[in-house]
Motif scaffolding. Sequence first.
Motif, PDB file in Angstrom:
ATOM      1  N   VAL A 184     -47.841 -45.815  55.287  1.00 35.00           N
ATOM      2  CA  VAL A 184     -46.869 -45.931  54.190  1.00 35.00           C
ATOM      3  C   VAL A 184     -45.670 -46.793  54.554  1.00 35.00           C
ATOM      4  CG1 VAL A 184     -47.483 -43.786  53.009  1.00 35.00           C
ATOM      5  CG2 VAL A 184     -45.893 -43.706  54.926  1.00 35.00           C
ATOM      6  N   GLY A 185     -45.747 -47.478  55.703  1.00 36.29           N
ATOM      7  CA  GLY A 185     -44.656 -48.364  56.093  1.00 36.29           C
ATOM      8  C   GLY A 185     -43.411 -47.627  56.538  1.00 36.29           C
ATOM      9  N   ASN A 186     -43.582 -46.489  57.207  1.00 39.29           N
ATOM     10  CA  ASN A 186     -42.427 -45.735  57.671  1.00 39.29           C
ATOM     11  C   ASN A 186     -41.901 -46.314  58.977  1.00 39.29           C
ATOM     12  OD1 ASN A 186     -40.855 -43.279  56.937  1.00 39.29           O
ATOM     13  ND2 ASN A 186     -41.368 -42.686  59.029  1.00 39.29           N
ATOM     14  N   PRO A 187     -40.569 -46.385  59.158  1.00 44.42           N
ATOM     15  CA  PRO A 187     -40.020 -46.931  60.412  1.00 44.42           C
ATOM     16  C   PRO A 187     -40.380 -46.060  61.605  1.00 44.42           C
ATOM     17  CG  PRO A 187     -38.282 -45.949  59.072  1.00 44.42           C
ATOM     18  CD  PRO A 187     -39.508 -45.994  58.214  1.00 44.42           C
TER      19      PRO A 187
ATOM     20  N   SER B 124     -51.491 -43.265  48.757  1.00 39.10           N
ATOM     21  CA  SER B 124     -50.428 -42.922  47.809  1.00 39.10           C
ATOM     22  C   SER B 124     -49.295 -42.142  48.447  1.00 39.10           C
ATOM     23  CB  SER B 124     -51.008 -42.099  46.654  1.00 39.10           C
ATOM     24  OG  SER B 124     -51.941 -42.852  45.916  1.00 39.10           O
ATOM     25  N   LEU B 125     -49.660 -41.233  49.357  1.00 40.44           N
ATOM     26  CA  LEU B 125     -48.667 -40.305  49.895  1.00 40.44           C
ATOM     27  C   LEU B 125     -49.212 -39.698  51.183  1.00 40.44           C
ATOM     28  CD1 LEU B 125     -46.531 -37.907  47.837  1.00 40.44           C
ATOM     29  CD2 LEU B 125     -47.957 -36.855  49.581  1.00 40.44           C
ATOM     30  N   VAL B 126     -48.321 -39.315  52.082  1.00 37.81           N
ATOM     31  CA  VAL B 126     -48.722 -38.663  53.332  1.00 37.81           C
ATOM     32  C   VAL B 126     -47.909 -37.384  53.521  1.00 37.81           C
ATOM     33  CG1 VAL B 126     -48.713 -38.822  55.855  1.00 37.81           C
ATOM     34  CG2 VAL B 126     -49.472 -40.776  54.496  1.00 37.81           C
ATOM     35  N   PHE B 127     -48.604 -36.287  53.744  1.00 40.07           N
ATOM     36  CA  PHE B 127     -47.950 -35.038  54.124  1.00 40.07           C
ATOM     37  C   PHE B 127     -47.826 -34.972  55.640  1.00 40.07           C
ATOM     38  CE2 PHE B 127     -49.879 -33.425  50.039  1.00 40.07           C
ATOM     39  CZ  PHE B 127     -48.669 -33.223  49.394  1.00 40.07           C
TER      40      PHE B 127
END
Length: 520
Positions: free
Chosen positions: A171-174, A240-243
């Motif tokens: 998700v492109g998280n830093p 779409s989303l990550v838990f």
Amino acid sequence: MLVKILICVALIFYQSVYSAKILGLSPSVSKSHTFLAQALFKKLAERGHELTMVSSYPLKNPPANFRNIPMGDVKNKIFELSGYTTNQQLLNFNKGHFTRIKKMYDFGYGQARLGLEDPQVQTLIHSNETFDLVICTVFMNEAFFSLADHYKVPLIGFGVFGANEWTNNLVGNPNPYAIVPDLFLSYTEHMTFSERLVNTIVSIASGLWHNYVHLPRQEKLRQQFLPHTKPIWETLKDVSLVFLSSHPSLTDPRALVPNMIEIGGFHVDAPKSLPNDLQKTLDDAKDGVIYFSMGTNVVGKDLPESHRKALLDAFSKLKQTVLWKWEDDKLPGQPKNVKISKWYPQADLLAHPNIKLFITHGGLLSTTEAISRGVPLIGIPVFADQSLNMAKAQTSGYGIMVDYYNVTFESMNWALNEVLNNPKYTENVKLRSKVLNDRLVPPIEEAAYWVEYVLRHKGAPHLQSARKDLNIFQYLLLDILGFILMVVISICLLIYFVARKVANFFRKKGNHSRNEKKKQ
């Protein structure tokens, strides 16, 4: 009365409108990973969704709208292929940062291949069944993500750890190496210079292997088992989303993009009644109880004899009762205050007020349950993220980490007396428990909301960060820095050559003037 009937009808209608067919995939060989996934899948079924779960560990007593598709025994197969069938072999898994990276991803490849080869999975793939959403655990099994493209539906990733390389990339998280330790290092967010150096080198090496060795191998699995789907790199961009199974009370706080949701502790329900004999043991223990379990992958009965003797010698000096999850019928040298069982209802057991201490391997599932119930820890980490979790417990003052190679009577006796007699450990873990349980809504309800949010908004593409579309050179602005450097160098070279030309001009002019004077 009429109003109540209308409200009930409206609720039933609302539920039927938003009822969806969801495919839950948990191909991970770890039972604890599947246990986490089951908690979410079961909740979604209870909300009226039709749930199909693929895993090696079927849910017991599922709701009517919950279907198990049991895979074969992938765990034993992959452990045998990888050579991790004993505690000592699991310990060897962590030896050597770079060999560990290779072994880890080889393990992931074998796990994904065996899972996709499974007859039940193949039957599902080649059936005409349809789904509205796919939820898949994230554990080096990216080839399974292609099932979302197979069914042309949104994909949600379920992270069995906190934010790490596997989930951040989706998700492109830093992921700044200065404060985010590698999953397999026993560091916290406060690293020394040498720790940051090691973490940076290991993280870069792991990232390179992930992108240029692991993912191409997963792509080959996709081509073999799901050749009609799009390349895996495109599917990974469509998540779409990550838990995340994390929370600031459990792991170090992280900067998170909007479609990365922390639900750590969501699987811990209100405590249920204990079996009568266990309840009596706990109630009658006037000096308290210590619970000891090494989890599902590390087998207590296979501990070296020296470790077992050291532990039993230390336990025998205690006035507390010790409950040991021991996977055999007999425990050689068992003291009177030690009781054994092949299984304990861990989360419910830890909720009993007489539990004074939990001795654990340090897995995230166990540490989460201990913090939720306010029980301090002694950790004996063996592999994977266990050292990381126990380093957090130790620096935060609610646990002590004992090196597996230093399990002696002296080390265990000291650790036991320190945690049992120093109130700071219990005080700190109870503070953590308050933080973990102080939520706007229960995390399981939050998880269900976000699943239904993705369904309602057809994948919720508006939540996706542009970071995931950038490669590492673009994200770190290395291409921009390179361009600026080239411009600066070009300007410097231009100045140098112009200055040299000017200098040569004036030198020649000076020489010409001197020559003219000599002629005169």
